[in-house]
Motif scaffolding. Sequence first.
Motif, PDB file in Angstrom:
ATOM      1  N   GLY A   1      27.122  96.196 -13.569  1.00  0.00           N
ATOM      2  CA  GLY A   1      28.015  97.296 -13.211  1.00  0.00           C
ATOM      3  C   GLY A   1      28.980  97.707 -14.299  1.00  0.00           C
ATOM      4  N   ASP A   2      29.093  96.911 -15.363  1.00  0.00           N
ATOM      5  CA  ASP A   2      29.975  97.289 -16.470  1.00  0.00           C
ATOM      6  C   ASP A   2      29.514  98.595 -17.112  1.00  0.00           C
ATOM      7  N   LYS A   3      30.473  99.322 -17.694  1.00  0.00           N
ATOM      8  CA  LYS A   3      30.178 100.622 -18.297  1.00  0.00           C
ATOM      9  C   LYS A   3      30.565 100.604 -19.777  1.00  0.00           C
ATOM     10  N   LEU A   4      29.629 101.028 -20.618  1.00  0.00           N
ATOM     11  CA  LEU A   4      29.868 101.106 -22.059  1.00  0.00           C
ATOM     12  C   LEU A   4      30.034 102.565 -22.450  1.00  0.00           C
ATOM     13  N   GLY A   5      31.062 102.841 -23.246  1.00  0.00           N
ATOM     14  CA  GLY A   5      31.270 104.180 -23.773  1.00  0.00           C
ATOM     15  C   GLY A   5      30.799 104.247 -25.215  1.00  0.00           C
ATOM     16  N   ILE A   6      29.830 105.115 -25.510  1.00  0.00           N
ATOM     17  CA  ILE A   6      29.336 105.272 -26.870  1.00  0.00           C
ATOM     18  C   ILE A   6      29.459 106.726 -27.288  1.00  0.00           C
ATOM     19  N   VAL A   7      29.638 106.944 -28.577  1.00  0.00           N
ATOM     20  CA  VAL A   7      29.692 108.295 -29.137  1.00  0.00           C
ATOM     21  C   VAL A   7      28.504 108.446 -30.079  1.00  0.00           C
ATOM     22  N   PRO A   8      27.562 109.334 -29.763  1.00  0.00           N
ATOM     23  CA  PRO A   8      26.385 109.502 -30.620  1.00  0.00           C
ATOM     24  C   PRO A   8      26.767 109.908 -32.035  1.00  0.00           C
ATOM     25  N   SER A   9      26.010 109.395 -33.007  1.00  0.00           N
ATOM     26  CA  SER A   9      26.259 109.729 -34.415  1.00  0.00           C
ATOM     27  C   SER A   9      26.084 111.226 -34.640  1.00  0.00           C
ATOM     28  N   GLY A  10      26.912 111.762 -35.558  1.00  0.00           N
ATOM     29  CA  GLY A  10      26.819 113.177 -35.887  1.00  0.00           C
ATOM     30  C   GLY A  10      27.617 114.085 -34.984  1.00  0.00           C
ATOM     31  N   SER A  11      28.292 113.508 -33.981  1.00  0.00           N
ATOM     32  CA  SER A  11      29.060 114.345 -33.054  1.00  0.00           C
ATOM     33  C   SER A  11      30.525 114.455 -33.445  1.00  0.00           C
ATOM     34  N   GLY A  12      30.922 113.781 -34.568  1.00  0.00           N
ATOM     35  CA  GLY A  12      32.287 113.885 -35.042  1.00  0.00           C
ATOM     36  C   GLY A  12      33.231 112.928 -34.339  1.00  0.00           C
ATOM     37  N   ALA A  13      34.445 112.844 -34.865  1.00  0.00           N
ATOM     38  CA  ALA A  13      35.430 111.907 -34.335  1.00  0.00           C
ATOM     39  C   ALA A  13      35.792 112.218 -32.893  1.00  0.00           C
ATOM     40  N   ARG A  14      35.671 113.490 -32.505  1.00  0.00           N
ATOM     41  CA  ARG A  14      35.993 113.891 -31.133  1.00  0.00           C
ATOM     42  C   ARG A  14      34.732 114.163 -30.323  1.00  0.00           C
ATOM     43  N   GLY A  15      33.661 113.540 -30.717  1.00  0.00           N
ATOM     44  CA  GLY A  15      32.407 113.741 -30.015  1.00  0.00           C
ATOM     45  C   GLY A  15      32.468 113.248 -28.581  1.00  0.00           C
ATOM     46  N   ARG A  16      31.594 113.793 -27.773  1.00  0.00           N
ATOM     47  CA  ARG A  16      31.568 113.448 -26.361  1.00  0.00           C
ATOM     48  C   ARG A  16      31.124 112.004 -26.171  1.00  0.00           C
ATOM     49  N   THR A  17      31.872 111.285 -25.354  1.00  0.00           N
ATOM     50  CA  THR A  17      31.517 109.908 -25.045  1.00  0.00           C
ATOM     51  C   THR A  17      30.447 109.879 -23.958  1.00  0.00           C
ATOM     52  N   VAL A  18      29.396 109.128 -24.214  1.00  0.00           N
ATOM     53  CA  VAL A  18      28.327 108.928 -23.238  1.00  0.00           C
ATOM     54  C   VAL A  18      28.562 107.586 -22.564  1.00  0.00           C
ATOM     55  N   THR A  19      28.496 107.564 -21.252  1.00  0.00           N
ATOM     56  CA  THR A  19      28.723 106.327 -20.504  1.00  0.00           C
ATOM     57  C   THR A  19      27.392 105.721 -20.084  1.00  0.00           C
ATOM     58  N   LEU A  20      27.186 104.471 -20.463  1.00  0.00           N
ATOM     59  CA  LEU A  20      26.000 103.718 -20.070  1.00  0.00           C
ATOM     60  C   LEU A  20      26.417 102.670 -19.042  1.00  0.00           C
ATOM     61  N   THR A  21      25.647 102.547 -17.976  1.00  0.00           N
ATOM     62  CA  THR A  21      25.993 101.632 -16.892  1.00  0.00           C
ATOM     63  C   THR A  21      24.985 100.498 -16.800  1.00  0.00           C
ATOM     64  N   MET A  22      25.488  99.268 -16.896  1.00  0.00           N
ATOM     65  CA  MET A  22      24.623  98.105 -16.747  1.00  0.00           C
ATOM     66  C   MET A  22      24.181  97.984 -15.290  1.00  0.00           C
ATOM     67  N   PRO A  23      22.922  97.718 -15.044  1.00  0.00           N
ATOM     68  CA  PRO A  23      22.426  97.696 -13.662  1.00  0.00           C
ATOM     69  C   PRO A  23      22.933  96.486 -12.876  1.00  0.00           C
ATOM     70  N   GLU A  24      23.174  96.701 -11.587  1.00  0.00           N
ATOM     71  CA  GLU A  24      23.492  95.585 -10.704  1.00  0.00           C
ATOM     72  C   GLU A  24      22.227  94.834 -10.305  1.00  0.00           C
ATOM     73  N   HIS A  25      21.130  95.572 -10.218  1.00  0.00           N
ATOM     74  CA  HIS A  25      19.828  94.995  -9.889  1.00  0.00           C
ATOM     75  C   HIS A  25      18.782  95.638 -10.798  1.00  0.00           C
ATOM     76  N   PRO A  26      17.786  94.909 -11.223  1.00  0.00           N
ATOM     77  CA  PRO A  26      17.563  93.498 -10.944  1.00  0.00           C
ATOM     78  C   PRO A  26      18.531  92.614 -11.733  1.00  0.00           C
ATOM     79  N   ARG A  27      19.044  91.606 -11.079  1.00  0.00           N
ATOM     80  CA  ARG A  27      19.912  90.619 -11.753  1.00  0.00           C
ATOM     81  C   ARG A  27      19.121  89.326 -11.907  1.00  0.00           C
ATOM     82  N   PRO A  28      18.828  88.902 -13.137  1.00  0.00           N
ATOM     83  CA  PRO A  28      18.025  87.688 -13.311  1.00  0.00           C
ATOM     84  C   PRO A  28      18.824  86.424 -13.012  1.00  0.00           C
ATOM     85  N   TYR A  29      18.127  85.441 -12.479  1.00  0.00           N
ATOM     86  CA  TYR A  29      18.732  84.136 -12.233  1.00  0.00           C
ATOM     87  C   TYR A  29      17.631  83.087 -12.291  1.00  0.00           C
TER      88      TYR A  29
END
Length: 335
Positions: A201-229
Amino acid sequence: MRLLTPLALAFILAGCAAPSVQDAGPQPASEAAPDAQGTAAAEGTAADVKPPRVLNGTPFPHVTLTGVDQFGEYFSMGLKISYDIDAQGRLEPAERAEHEPMIDGDTPTADEHKCTDAGGPFNQLTTWFPDAGIFVAGATLRSLRSAQGETRPLLGMAKTDHGLMAVAGKDARAIEYAYSPCVGSKRVAAGHRTVAFVEPGDKLGIVPSGSGARGRTVTLTMPEHPRPYVVLDFARGGMRAIAPARLVVLAIDWPRRRAVAQYQVTAALSPRVASAFWSATLPPDLAGGHISAPKAAFNQAAINYLKTCPAPRKPMDPCANPHGPLPDALQRPLP
């Protein structure tokens, strides 16, 4: 909780078939954490006990016994999941044939510090990581937040010997663990270490290369399932333990919309584990009607139990202890 596509659900359900037994794979010595402690058992010291056979009950084809620490106190297991990143930034398991492999016993030790089609061998030879290393190609990592929006610390890493990266300076621990900064066969110039593990469920904010210092942040969400154990069945007394896998290396290839996660489980060599069975949770709202009632009940019990497992601060996950309070529903034979 996010929903899986029918294709992703079908892929995960494929793991309900009979498990495959995995070869032990490479077993290098590795430095144990300074406060790691083994447990004495009647069958002898931990150094005399062999690691268990590893069985794969997941649809993810690449699991391995990473190795045994140099003091013979614990063993470590690894699993990789390759994900496709969809238009909403959600991570879906890739098709089976497209998963990044793990290194095996035939991988030359001279290639340990190279970036290969199997990622960084060094990362897969390490038997314990206390945090996660995150490496991104084609974008810059800006933030990490919990599912509730709380900021999780990110520490930048510096280059060290053999092209490895580790945290340095005032933020470094007395003992730091190094990573190969690999995204598949690509070596990237920057890396970050988390403080504690990346959680579902954690969310990572990344800025694609070439979009500049104020480039749009893309949010990636880690899945809750499948959760390995991993389900650990012990050699004596009918004891069992269930331990969640912890994400220890995350490589994101933004141009390919692909992410590869390496997971880790560690357990004491003594008392002896007879078998270690990799499994993964299914979303309970989608599992109904697709699997049997016993499997659905075990799945829901596993989901509830894994949430209660504290994150390990040293090798040997607390929930890998056979004397822990495992619910009755998870003590039954695997459905």
